[in-house]
Design a protein around this motif. Structure first.
Motif, PDB file in Angstrom:
ATOM      1  N   UNK A  45     -18.576  44.804  20.009  1.00  0.00           N
ATOM      2  CA  UNK A  45     -18.925  43.517  20.592  1.00  0.00           C
ATOM      3  C   UNK A  45     -17.749  43.055  21.450  1.00  0.00           C
ATOM      4  N   UNK A  46     -18.007  42.739  22.709  1.00  0.00           N
ATOM      5  CA  UNK A  46     -16.926  42.319  23.603  1.00  0.00           C
ATOM      6  C   UNK A  46     -16.924  40.819  23.873  1.00  0.00           C
ATOM      7  N   UNK A  47     -18.023  40.132  23.553  1.00  0.00           N
ATOM      8  CA  UNK A  47     -18.064  38.684  23.731  1.00  0.00           C
ATOM      9  C   UNK A  47     -19.109  38.082  22.804  1.00  0.00           C
ATOM     10  N   UNK A  48     -18.915  36.799  22.506  1.00  0.00           N
ATOM     11  CA  UNK A  48     -19.869  36.047  21.694  1.00  0.00           C
ATOM     12  C   UNK A  48     -20.013  34.656  22.286  1.00  0.00           C
ATOM     13  N   UNK A  49     -21.070  33.963  21.917  1.00  0.00           N
ATOM     14  CA  UNK A  49     -21.253  32.598  22.407  1.00  0.00           C
ATOM     15  C   UNK A  49     -20.232  31.684  21.737  1.00  0.00           C
ATOM     16  N   UNK A  85     -18.604  28.619  27.391  1.00  0.00           N
ATOM     17  CA  UNK A  85     -19.887  28.946  26.769  1.00  0.00           C
ATOM     18  C   UNK A  85     -19.845  30.290  26.083  1.00  0.00           C
ATOM     19  N   UNK A  86     -18.880  31.114  26.487  1.00  0.00           N
ATOM     20  CA  UNK A  86     -18.735  32.466  25.949  1.00  0.00           C
ATOM     21  C   UNK A  86     -17.260  32.734  25.689  1.00  0.00           C
ATOM     22  N   UNK A  87     -16.976  33.422  24.607  1.00  0.00           N
ATOM     23  CA  UNK A  87     -15.617  33.833  24.292  1.00  0.00           C
ATOM     24  C   UNK A  87     -15.535  35.345  24.428  1.00  0.00           C
ATOM     25  N   UNK A  88     -14.678  35.803  25.341  1.00  0.00           N
ATOM     26  CA  UNK A  88     -14.529  37.225  25.653  1.00  0.00           C
ATOM     27  C   UNK A  88     -13.311  37.760  24.900  1.00  0.00           C
ATOM     28  N   UNK A  89     -13.549  38.794  24.114  1.00  0.00           N
ATOM     29  CA  UNK A  89     -12.520  39.319  23.211  1.00  0.00           C
ATOM     30  C   UNK A  89     -11.230  39.691  23.914  1.00  0.00           C
ATOM     31  N   UNK A  95      -6.467  37.043  23.453  1.00  0.00           N
ATOM     32  CA  UNK A  95      -5.393  37.944  23.011  1.00  0.00           C
ATOM     33  C   UNK A  95      -4.214  37.151  22.469  1.00  0.00           C
ATOM     34  N   UNK A  96      -3.827  36.082  23.179  1.00  0.00           N
ATOM     35  CA  UNK A  96      -2.708  35.255  22.730  1.00  0.00           C
ATOM     36  C   UNK A  96      -3.033  34.556  21.411  1.00  0.00           C
ATOM     37  N   UNK A  97      -4.238  34.038  21.295  1.00  0.00           N
ATOM     38  CA  UNK A  97      -4.639  33.339  20.079  1.00  0.00           C
ATOM     39  C   UNK A  97      -4.688  34.254  18.871  1.00  0.00           C
ATOM     40  N   UNK A  98      -5.298  35.418  19.037  1.00  0.00           N
ATOM     41  CA  UNK A  98      -5.372  36.356  17.913  1.00  0.00           C
ATOM     42  C   UNK A  98      -3.986  36.876  17.530  1.00  0.00           C
ATOM     43  N   UNK A 108      -9.750  41.943  14.840  1.00  0.00           N
ATOM     44  CA  UNK A 108     -10.399  41.270  15.974  1.00  0.00           C
ATOM     45  C   UNK A 108     -11.795  41.843  16.180  1.00  0.00           C
ATOM     46  N   UNK A 109     -11.920  43.169  16.157  1.00  0.00           N
ATOM     47  CA  UNK A 109     -13.235  43.804  16.286  1.00  0.00           C
ATOM     48  C   UNK A 109     -14.170  43.331  15.183  1.00  0.00           C
ATOM     49  N   UNK A 110     -13.682  43.276  13.959  1.00  0.00           N
ATOM     50  CA  UNK A 110     -14.496  42.843  12.820  1.00  0.00           C
ATOM     51  C   UNK A 110     -14.911  41.378  12.970  1.00  0.00           C
ATOM     52  N   UNK A 111     -14.000  40.540  13.462  1.00  0.00           N
ATOM     53  CA  UNK A 111     -14.298  39.135  13.676  1.00  0.00           C
ATOM     54  C   UNK A 111     -15.450  38.996  14.689  1.00  0.00           C
TER      55      UNK A 111
END
Length: 118
Positions: A45-49, A85-89, A95-98, A108-111
């Motif tokens: 998964x590369x992005x989620x709402x 509207x979308x968060x891109x991994x 990247x900074x937040x994670x 991150x992938x699991x999240x």
């Protein structure tokens, strides 16, 4: 007719023969179990709402911690967190937040995988 399969980063996953019937996996040798496993694995998964992302933060007990981190960032990062509207991994903000939260690439992938199911 032969064709080349490539991953998202452009590396060659394999060379397959395209037939009218059958699947690519039928042409893979058991000599390469890693390739077979990657082909059979669910797509990453590369992005989620925004809804999925925030619900996952809440379920993981991270929402308040992330909000506190975002409050210390520049205005653009704050706006992106609040109004995207979308968060891109792989985005710089993510990247900074994670990284600040101490997440590993696997976490991150699991999240994102878990968030995508919400």
């Amino acid at each position: 007719m032969p064709f080349v399969s490539r991953s998202d980063d452009g590396t060659i996953d394999g060379v397959f023969e395209q037939l009218q019937e059958g699947t690519a996996e039928e042409f893979l040798s058991d000599d390469n179990p890693e390739l077979v496993a990657r082909l059979n694995a669910p797509p990453k998964v590369s992005s989620v709402s925004a809804r999925q992302f925030r619900l996952m933060l809440r379920r993981a007990g991270l929402l308040d911690l992330v909000k506190a981190w975002v409050a210390q960032q520049d205005g653009e990062t704050q706006d992106a967190f609040e109004y995207s509207g979308t968060f891109v991994k792989d985005s710089p903000m993510m990247s900074a937040g994670f990284k600040a939260m101490g997440f590993t690439p696997q976490q991150i992938d699991e999240f994102f995988t878990a968030a995508a199911s919400l």
